[in-house]
Design a protein around this motif. Structure first.
Motif, mmCIF file in Angstrom:
data_model
loop_
_atom_site.group_PDB
_atom_site.id
_atom_site.type_symbol
_atom_site.label_atom_id
_atom_site.label_comp_id
_atom_site.label_asym_id
_atom_site.label_seq_id
_atom_site.Cartn_x
_atom_site.Cartn_y
_atom_site.Cartn_z
ATOM 1 N N PRO A 149 5.424 -0.438 -7.643
ATOM 2 C CA PRO A 149 6.584 0.077 -7.518
ATOM 3 C C PRO A 149 6.594 1.404 -7.000
ATOM 4 C CG PRO A 149 6.051 -0.740 -9.593
ATOM 5 C CD PRO A 149 4.920 -0.859 -9.005
ATOM 6 N N GLU A 150 7.980 1.920 -6.490
ATOM 7 C CA GLU A 150 8.084 3.229 -5.980
ATOM 8 C C GLU A 150 7.799 4.319 -7.082
ATOM 9 O OE1 GLU A 150 11.450 5.811 -3.678
ATOM 10 O OE2 GLU A 150 11.861 3.930 -4.314
ATOM 11 N N ALA A 180 5.232 1.581 -15.744
ATOM 12 C CA ALA A 180 5.964 0.357 -15.104
ATOM 13 C C ALA A 180 7.080 -0.012 -15.863
ATOM 14 C CB ALA A 180 4.978 -0.405 -14.690
ATOM 15 N N LEU A 181 6.956 -0.102 -17.261
ATOM 16 C CA LEU A 181 8.077 -0.725 -18.141
ATOM 17 C C LEU A 181 8.697 0.338 -18.774
ATOM 18 C CD1 LEU A 181 5.408 -3.336 -20.090
ATOM 19 C CD2 LEU A 181 7.203 -3.621 -18.063
ATOM 20 N N TRP A 192 -1.460 5.169 -8.457
ATOM 21 C CA TRP A 192 -2.005 4.495 -9.663
ATOM 22 C C TRP A 192 -2.795 2.950 -8.797
ATOM 23 C CZ3 TRP A 192 -1.811 5.576 -14.971
ATOM 24 C CH2 TRP A 192 -0.894 6.593 -15.144
ATOM 25 N N ASN A 193 -2.683 2.982 -7.501
ATOM 26 C CA ASN A 193 -3.189 1.958 -6.698
ATOM 27 C C ASN A 193 -4.493 1.578 -6.904
ATOM 28 O OD1 ASN A 193 -2.572 -0.351 -4.878
ATOM 29 N ND2 ASN A 193 -3.868 0.906 -3.260
ATOM 30 N N CYS A 194 -4.563 0.516 -7.291
ATOM 31 C CA CYS A 194 -6.269 -0.104 -7.497
ATOM 32 C C CYS A 194 -5.872 -1.598 -7.610
ATOM 33 C CB CYS A 194 -7.066 0.456 -8.720
ATOM 34 S SG CYS A 194 -6.450 0.496 -10.249
#
Length: 404
Positions: A59-60, A153-154, A65-67
């Motif tokens: 998410p934008e 994210a939540l 956190w990308n992995c």
């Protein structure tokens, strides 16, 4: 304990994305494993990969956190209406009253493995300098990153932590949620686990002589070790069932048992003493006896020592009456996600009236004596006991039930 409703759940494994694909795969006795083709790995063996991870976009605002682990976490959150279910729980209870309690073993370590290949040049030569500036250890590799990513994210603000007790990790968080709700600290919790494939896991288990070159064969006389998989699984537990569709939860958490026998760093106690303690504690917590369990989802890794120890432990508690099987022949061993995966599979067994037969057992081991299922059995399933036993003797057993 007071039965705790699991209002929603979902899972993504090598068998598919979401509950429906898993139901079809279980009924068809489908295997999600394939010969190991993970990038830069030259080992003979079988793995279970989740499809589509390379194409997942976070998410934008969460790009740092990308992995692989977080892409898997995000992909799984989008299945079975789980995002909407959590949003409704957040609106009902308040963001600070919904916890995020997850398990993992290696978290986003694959991102670190990739980053080391991109080190800058240093005094000792090419590739010996600093790690690349776009590598974010705290948001990827760090074990706590999984919990913080999912909470962000939540949009949840309740207690957030990650359990890392090897293969029992995402079973233990169900017990954590039960304790926090009972103590009045929270009203709901997102529980489960996420673990993704990486070189450290594959080569590490190979170094331990636990990664089999053959496909894993739980309870087979010729079993020679495990097949590794990756997965994400979530459950939403709430203080009451009003948040479930039509007020009917997906299932109930009836009892939890945890023990730590500390027998060995990587081998189970040969008589399964810690496993026996966990199973008996789970039954006692649920107020049930051995005869009240209809099906046992075994830890069942297909290593010679693990299956033998678990067979002895199950016989000590249940005798040879209760049908049991391992689902790892279908999904692979998903390590820190295994407890969460098998919690969802247990709930599906109850919903479908299906005891899934274990895959790949061709020669039953004459030294193992429990009622191991080699084929699917269709019958009413009211209660399931699910085992998750980790390195270092960290044991967890959970009892799930259907409609009250």
């Amino acid at each position: 304990m007071t039965p705790l409703p699991i209002t929603h759940h979902t899972l993504s494994t090598a068998l598919g994305l979401g509950l429906d694909e898993h139901v079809v795969a279980l009924h068809e006795r489908r295997c999600g494993l394939r010969p190991c083709d993970f990038p830069d790995v030259t080992l003979a063996g079988w793995i279970g990969q989740v499809r589509g991870l390379d194409g997942v976009r976070l998410p934008e605002g969460l790009a740092d956190w990308n992995c692989r682990n977080h892409r898997l976490a995000w992909l799984a959150l989008q299945q079975d209406g789980f995002l909407d279910a959590v949003a409704q729980a957040r609106a009902r209870w308040g963001a600070h009253r919904v916890a995020v309690l997850l398990g993992t073993s290696t978290s986003g370590i694959y991102e670190t493995e990739l980053a080391y290949r991109r080190r800058e040049d240093g005094p000792a030569g090419p590739g010996t300098g600093e790690l690349p500036a776009d590598f974010h250890y705290g948001e990827t590799h760090n074990n706590g990153a999984l919990g913080r990513f999912v909470a962000a994210a939540l949009d949840l603000a309740g207690p957030t932590w990650v359990v890392s007790t090897a293969c029992s990790s995402s079973a233990k968080v169900y017990a954590s949620a039960q304790r926090l709700i009972e103590a009045g600290w929270i009203d709901a919790a997102v529980v489960g686990g996420v673990d993704s494939l990486c070189l450290t896991t594959l080569y590490g288990f190979n170094a331990l002589e636990l990664f089999s070159p053959d496909i894993c064969r739980p309870w087979d006389a010729r079993r020679s070790g495990l097949s590794l998989g990756e997965a994400a699984a979530y459950g939403l537990v709430q203080r009451d069932a009003a948040g479930a569709p039509g007020g009917v939860p997906a299932g109930w958490l009836l009892g939890c048992g945890e023990s730590s026998d500390g027998h060995h760093m990587s081998s189970p106690h040969p008589e399964g003493l810690g496993a026996v303690a966990a199973m008996r504690m789970a039954l006692a917590d649920a107020g049930l006896g051995a005869d009240d369990i209809d099906y046992i989802n075994l830890h069942g890794t297909a290593t010679p020592g693990n299956d033998a120890a678990e067979d002895r432990a199950v016989r000590a508690v249940f005798g040879d009456r209760v049908p049991a099987s391992s689902t790892k022949g279908a999904t692979g061993h998903t390590l820190g996600a295994a407890g969460g995966v098998e919690a969802s599979l247990s709930l599906l067994a109850i919903r479908e009236g299906l005891m899934p037969g274990g895959l790949h057992r061709e020669v039953p081991d004459p030294d193992l004596h429990i009622a191991y299922l080699g084929e699917n059995r269709h019958a009413p399933v009211r209660r399931v006991l699910s085992n998750s036993f980790g390195f270092g003797g960290s044991n967890a057993s959970l009892v799930f039930g259907g409609a009250a």
